[in-house]
Design a protein around this motif. Structure first.
Motif, short mmCIF file in Angstrom:
data_model
loop_
_atom_site.label_atom_id
_atom_site.label_comp_id
_atom_site.label_asym_id
_atom_site.label_seq_id
_atom_site.Cartn_x
_atom_site.Cartn_y
_atom_site.Cartn_z
N PRO A 271 -3.05 0.22 -11.22
CA PRO A 271 -4.55 -0.64 -10.96
C PRO A 271 -4.27 -1.64 -9.93
N GLY A 272 -5.22 -1.19 -8.72
CA GLY A 272 -5.34 -2.12 -7.80
C GLY A 272 -4.89 -1.35 -6.48
N ALA A 273 -4.02 -0.45 -6.73
CA ALA A 273 -3.40 0.37 -5.74
C ALA A 273 -4.70 1.29 -5.14
N LEU A 274 -4.69 1.44 -3.68
CA LEU A 274 -5.59 2.27 -2.99
C LEU A 274 -5.10 3.70 -3.32
N ALA A 275 -5.97 4.53 -3.30
CA ALA A 275 -5.78 6.03 -3.36
C ALA A 275 -4.76 6.54 -2.30
N ARG A 276 -5.14 5.91 -1.21
CA ARG A 276 -4.31 6.58 0.12
C ARG A 276 -2.85 6.14 -0.16
N ASP A 277 -2.51 5.04 -0.94
CA ASP A 277 -1.19 4.64 -0.96
C ASP A 277 -0.43 5.71 -2.04
N VAL A 278 -1.17 6.25 -2.95
CA VAL A 278 -0.71 7.27 -3.84
C VAL A 278 -0.51 8.51 -3.07
#
Length: 371
Positions: A271-278
């Motif tokens: 939670p809180g991570a950006l989708a692009r970081d995944v």
């Protein structure tokens, strides 16, 4: 007291979002948005069907032909119209009930609704501003509740069994379509329906969206299986890869890289991570192994009532991920003329990180050749 407490709870949550976003009217067509909010999923054709929601009223523009069936799923009012009279009088009635006559209304339109339905509505409003459902219904749908988790989990338990049965059914000479039928029959015997199925033998796996055909299974051939069922209204989705015979060194190496990419993306999904970081976490592993240009698609997509819905896990997505989001993690490497290898998990975000729905290991599935 309502007979449909879940729909009432979701309607209340939508009105809270409408207040927060300055939305005056939400208009949904016969779509997954309507089904999620109200439980109603009427037959969709050219006859206008809409659920209109204001902060004080909610009602359906409903063809009389659909009314009796739809009434089994909702106690919201219907504004009925018949084929011999047309929808305009009923539309005006529901708009009056929604207090939608004033100019400058802020309207949210169902992005999946037919264009002629949207234009019919907009043509009968006075200088409205309009946008799609991202910050209202879409935002609510993106965070799954406990009942949705249970439904998605049940579909994935069945999917695990179907994929295992499919790999056990591999035989020399069978076609990709033959294996699709094995999977479809398995789902049907358990009360589910086939949502989609991509069976890829050998070089077919190098096409990420391969349509199963008449390619026949041979000895020492890679197998990619991406399949999902629909059970109690919710789908499953999973990709597993294996080998019919003895895998060669390149296949084993690529399998290890893709599995490491899945692990990295799962670790990055919080939670809180950006989708692009995944997406980046998976892509970096594959790039470091020298296969960056062979990872041909995004890392994932959301899953709920729809098999593809927000959030989308792409290299350009700045969407902050939230607890309750459900999405796929499915990196792949595609070597044209040889094989493709993709491993896919559907996860739900918990406060401490990502929880995988499937109970089936991602191990390389080696199936011995049976004469």
């Amino acid at each position: 007291m309502t007979r449909f407490p879940l729909a009432q709870s979701r309607l209340s949550a939508l009105r809270t979002r409408m207040e927060a976003t300055g939305t005056d009217l939400v208009a949904l067509g016969p779509s997954s948005h309507m089904a999620w909010l109200s439980g109603v999923h009427p037959h969709g054709d050219e006859r206008p069907v809409m659920l209109l929601v204001s902060r004080a009223y909610a009602g359906f523009l409903m063809p009389s032909l659909n009314a009796a069936s739809a009434r089994q799923s909702t106690d919201l009012p219907f504004h009925l119209w018949r084929d011999d009279e047309g929808p305009l009088a009923a539309l005006h009635d529901v708009l009056r009930a929604c207090d939608a006559a004033r100019p400058g209304l802020s309207v949210v339109l169902d992005e999946t609704m037919r264009t002629d339905f949207s234009l019919l509505l907009l043509d009968h409003l006075d200088t409205p501003t309009r946008r799609f459902t991202d910050d209202t219904v879409g935002a609510l749908r993106a965070c799954k509740d406990a009942a949705e988790f249970d439904a998605i989990k049940a579909a994935h338990r069945l999917n695990d069994q179907a994929v295992q049965a499919a790999f056990e059914a591999l035989r020399v000479g069978m076609t990709e379509r033959d294996l699709v039928q094995v999977i479809q029959d398995f789902y049907g015997a358990q009360g589910a329906t086939l949502e989609f199925c991509s069976v890829c033998f050998g070089p077919s796996g190098a096409f990420p969206h391969h349509t199963p055909g008449m390619t026949r299974l041979e000895r020492d051939m890679p197998v990619l299986l991406d399949t999902g069922c629909r059970l109690n209204g919710y789908p499953s989705d999973m990709t597993r890869c294996g080998y019919f015979g003895t895998p060669d060194a390149t296949y084993t190496e690529v399998f290890t890289v893709v599995d490491q990419a899945v692990r990295a993306a799962i670790a990055a999904a919080r939670p809180g991570a950006l989708a692009r970081d995944v997406d980046k976490a998976a892509r970096d592993v594959i790039t470091a192994a020298g296969y960056g240009d062979r990872f041909l698609h995004r890392t994932g997509h959301g899953l709920g009532i729809d098999i593809h819905e927000p959030p989308y896990i792409t290299a350009t997505a700045d969407t902050p991920l939230a607890e309750g989001n459900v999405f796929s993690i499915e990196p792949g490497i595609y070597l044209e003329g040889r094989f493709g290898l993709r491993l896919e998990e559907i996860v739900i975000l918990r406060s401490e990180g990502a929880e995988v729905f499937s109970d089936m290991p991602r191990d390389l599935l080696v199936r011995p050749v049976l004469d």
